[in-house]
Design a protein around this motif. Sequence first.
Motif, mmCIF file in Angstrom:
data_model
loop_
_atom_site.group_PDB
_atom_site.id
_atom_site.type_symbol
_atom_site.label_atom_id
_atom_site.label_comp_id
_atom_site.label_asym_id
_atom_site.label_seq_id
_atom_site.Cartn_x
_atom_site.Cartn_y
_atom_site.Cartn_z
ATOM 1 N N LYS A 149 75.324 3.479 -5.599
ATOM 2 C CA LYS A 149 75.695 4.501 -4.622
ATOM 3 C C LYS A 149 74.509 4.947 -3.769
ATOM 4 O O LYS A 149 74.652 5.796 -2.903
ATOM 5 N N ARG A 150 73.327 4.375 -4.042
ATOM 6 C CA ARG A 150 72.133 4.715 -3.260
ATOM 7 C C ARG A 150 71.362 3.437 -2.948
ATOM 8 O O ARG A 150 71.413 2.472 -3.710
ATOM 9 N N GLN A 151 70.645 3.458 -1.812
ATOM 10 C CA GLN A 151 69.887 2.284 -1.388
ATOM 11 C C GLN A 151 68.468 2.687 -1.014
ATOM 12 O O GLN A 151 68.258 3.720 -0.368
ATOM 13 N N ASN A 176 71.959 7.587 0.709
ATOM 14 C CA ASN A 176 73.173 7.612 -0.113
ATOM 15 C C ASN A 176 74.245 6.712 0.490
ATOM 16 O O ASN A 176 74.431 6.684 1.711
ATOM 17 N N GLY A 177 74.960 5.979 -0.384
ATOM 18 C CA GLY A 177 76.044 5.132 0.100
ATOM 19 C C GLY A 177 75.960 3.728 -0.464
ATOM 20 O O GLY A 177 74.887 3.284 -0.892
ATOM 21 N N GLU A 178 77.084 3.035 -0.458
ATOM 22 C CA GLU A 178 77.090 1.651 -0.901
ATOM 23 C C GLU A 178 76.476 0.765 0.180
ATOM 24 O O GLU A 178 76.258 1.185 1.315
ATOM 25 N N ALA A 179 76.193 -0.476 -0.193
ATOM 26 C CA ALA A 179 75.426 -1.379 0.669
ATOM 27 C C ALA A 179 76.030 -1.521 2.063
ATOM 28 O O ALA A 179 75.315 -1.479 3.076
ATOM 29 N N ALA A 212 75.537 -0.510 7.883
ATOM 30 C CA ALA A 212 76.066 -0.066 9.181
ATOM 31 C C ALA A 212 75.183 1.027 9.776
ATOM 32 O O ALA A 212 74.925 1.047 10.990
ATOM 33 N N ILE A 213 74.702 1.928 8.939
ATOM 34 C CA ILE A 213 73.812 3.003 9.400
ATOM 35 C C ILE A 213 72.517 2.422 9.948
ATOM 36 O O ILE A 213 72.011 2.848 10.997
ATOM 37 N N GLU A 228 67.795 -2.104 -0.491
ATOM 38 C CA GLU A 228 67.825 -2.592 -1.869
ATOM 39 C C GLU A 228 68.549 -1.569 -2.749
ATOM 40 O O GLU A 228 68.246 -0.375 -2.685
ATOM 41 N N PRO A 229 69.534 -2.010 -3.565
ATOM 42 C CA PRO A 229 70.231 -1.067 -4.445
ATOM 43 C C PRO A 229 69.261 -0.245 -5.282
ATOM 44 O O PRO A 229 68.325 -0.791 -5.882
#
Length: 548
Positions: free
Chosen positions: A3-5, A86-89, A94-95, A149-150
């Motif tokens: 849930k974080r990168q 924060n967010g999935e890959a 996209a961000i 990277e996760p």
Amino acid sequence: MSKRQLVIFTVGPVQSFIASARKTEDFWSGSYILSYLVREAMKALYQAAPHCEIVYPLVTKEELENPSSRRLHIASIPNRFTAIVNGEAEKVEAILQETDQSVRNVFCDFCFQAIDNVFPFLLDHEKEKLKTTTEAQIRSFLEIYWVAEPYDETESFRQIRERAERRLGALKNEKRYGSVPQHGLVCTVCKEREALCLEDIDEFDRYGAMKQKLVRTWERRAGIYKEPEENSEQEQYVGRIKKNEFLCGICLGKRVARDYFTPIFETAGTKFRIFPSVTEIGSGKYYAIVMMDGDNMGKWFSGENKEDYSRISRKLAHFSQEVVPNIVEKDYHGRLVYAGGDDVLAFVPVDEALKIAEELRFAFSDEKKGLGKGATASVGLIVAHKKAPLQLVLNEVRRLEQKAKSYYSETTKHQKDALAIAVHTRSGEISEAVLPWTVEQEKITDELHQFLLLLKESLSPTFIHHFTQAFYPLLHEDYHSKWENKEMVRTELRRLLKRSVKEGAKINNLDSHVETLMKLYDIVPSGYDFLYLLKILTFFKRKEGTEK
């Protein structure tokens, strides 16, 4: 899925963009533009992901939106940042694509405004032609790389970051080169991209015809960008473009960058100061450039957790944004080009250059000012004539910095943490030496200042001349050679020091001064370095680096 990168975002190219300069203003603007683009990238990321955390450089959302007016003229943000988003890959990707495009849009807008400012009287379709060429040049030039990277908190921060760095390195190795067809004459600054021209260049056009087309284009620039007429009272304008200067869209943006930035950052009457030309640095015929880079920075950023990484980021931010500007511009009379983390570059007067370099290096290893005990830095310092080509001098100081980083003493096993220093005289003579900053925990600059004081007060510089005459022929062709009989060197130094005392002066503790010179002899890599170092010190001894 995580849930974080962990994100690493870079903007470049760095060296080629900054080095393309004919004036100090070009050089300053190249550094500043890159710093600004990274600042805009971080702002765009905060807007798209309000709860993200930027861990390097340590810049808050509030600081990005309301930068301190005291340091506006300094490029203080490095060309990359590391953040946790924060967010999935897929969401983070996209961000980052949005952030990437935002940076490209900002750079295009920057260069387009330069065209509007410099050519205000062109017709719309004429401006559009120049902007189309510029946009193609930007697409081919701008290098933006990023990885996500996760971020799994069960792993160490170091492992995650190292994986991201390896991926980023692989991405850069596979970069694709976008070609832009070019038919006309190249830019007089970068000498890479085609100069902007309103008229089409025919493939059969000869050089004279192509140049005339450029002349007709650039004659249509606004008057404030032209050189003042002889005896004119018109003030020197920072963005002026000389006759027979034909620029590409990117170098045009650099040349008039201050016009773009001033209204953006103007607060409470604060304005950008014009970056001085080399003729205004010091009062003599020579000036100096100091370039510093921290050693082994990877080790400092190798902490297992994010808090260690942030702590180092915080220290570097304080060093680059507070300590460095105070040393260069407040305590002395230099002008800072950039101070991004552990990287520093400044134009300084000759008589202050050695002291500024020394204070920067030891502030870097100070617990309160820099990273603290164990931190070291390598410095290149060049003294050059004010009429020397700026690009040549910049290339040389960069080479000197790398030479300092390559320093190694067979005797002491000392690595890096060195000062590479050179003097390039107007006549073409070059003297160059490299020496460590410390020997047995003592500053080697203390020995240099001691000998400089001796030269100023009691000793004739003919001492250096006579010593060189006697010992230069005894050196082997191998640059790394030294004189085999060390005691012979000591004896001759003592004899010549005694003979070279100025009339009416007196040297106390002669043997102490001999041992000072022998200490310098022991730490430099070769006999050539020792002879050149002595010559360099006689240059620093002269007021403001004036030649006889």
